[in-house]
Design a protein around this motif. Structure first.
Motif, PDB file in Angstrom:
ATOM      1  N   VAL A  21       9.838 102.922  98.906  1.00 43.41           N
ATOM      2  CA  VAL A  21      11.158 102.663  99.478  1.00 43.41           C
ATOM      3  C   VAL A  21      11.936 101.692  98.585  1.00 43.41           C
ATOM      4  O   VAL A  21      13.129 101.895  98.328  1.00 43.41           O
ATOM      5  CB  VAL A  21      11.045 102.114 100.918  1.00 43.41           C
ATOM      6  CG1 VAL A  21      12.367 101.559 101.406  1.00 43.41           C
ATOM      7  CG2 VAL A  21      10.552 103.207 101.847  1.00 43.41           C
ATOM      8  N   ALA A  25      15.250 103.663  97.457  1.00 45.88           N
ATOM      9  CA  ALA A  25      16.252 103.521  98.521  1.00 45.88           C
ATOM     10  C   ALA A  25      17.671 103.378  97.979  1.00 45.88           C
ATOM     11  O   ALA A  25      18.572 104.106  98.404  1.00 45.88           O
ATOM     12  CB  ALA A  25      15.915 102.339  99.416  1.00 45.88           C
ATOM     13  N   LEU A  66      17.214  98.728 105.949  1.00 48.73           N
ATOM     14  CA  LEU A  66      16.048  98.697 105.064  1.00 48.73           C
ATOM     15  C   LEU A  66      15.702  97.260 104.663  1.00 48.73           C
ATOM     16  O   LEU A  66      14.538  96.910 104.561  1.00 48.73           O
ATOM     17  CB  LEU A  66      16.304  99.541 103.815  1.00 48.73           C
ATOM     18  CG  LEU A  66      16.273 101.040 104.038  1.00 48.73           C
ATOM     19  CD1 LEU A  66      16.719 101.771 102.781  1.00 48.73           C
ATOM     20  CD2 LEU A  66      14.898 101.500 104.464  1.00 48.73           C
ATOM     21  N   SER A  70      12.021  96.212 105.535  1.00 51.69           N
ATOM     22  CA  SER A  70      11.122  96.033 104.402  1.00 51.69           C
ATOM     23  C   SER A  70      11.751  95.148 103.332  1.00 51.69           C
ATOM     24  O   SER A  70      12.123  95.625 102.263  1.00 51.69           O
ATOM     25  CB  SER A  70      10.776  97.411 103.810  1.00 51.69           C
ATOM     26  OG  SER A  70       9.879  97.271 102.739  1.00 51.69           O
TER      27      SER A  70
END
Length: 97
Positions: A21, A25, A66, A70
């Motif tokens: 990610v 991302a 996001l 994370s």
């Protein structure tokens, strides 16, 4: 540059999904915003919708979520006040530009 060495404050290695990610991302969100702009422009949506909606979705919704789910480091996780400040800044900058 390897992201495998990134760690949380307590030196716990990040999971594989967090690494994936972290790497994809932002480019994926940028590409999605560009594609959404091109698609909506080609399908007759007003230019302001074509330009602003993809940016708002990416910059004001996807990336902050996001960042919350994370973060690169846990101690970098934004507080509620940071979220409000960032949202206000994003809105003001997008309207000004």
């Amino acid at each position: 540059m390897s992201h495998a060495a990134s760690v949380t404050p307590i030196n716990t290695p990040r999971s594989l999904w967090q690494e994936v990610v972290a790497v994809i991302a932002y480019p994926a969100c940028l590409l999605a915003a560009i594609l959404a702009f091109l698609w909506s422009s080609a399908n007759g949506y007003p230019k302001w919708v074509s330009a602003y909606l993809p940016v708002i979705v990416c910059a004001a919704v996807v990336l902050p979520l996001l960042e919350r789910v994370s973060p690169y480091r846990l101690d970098w996780r934004p507080s509620r006040d940071d979220w409000h400040t960032d949202a206000l800044y994003t809105i003001v900058v997008q309207v000004a530009l």
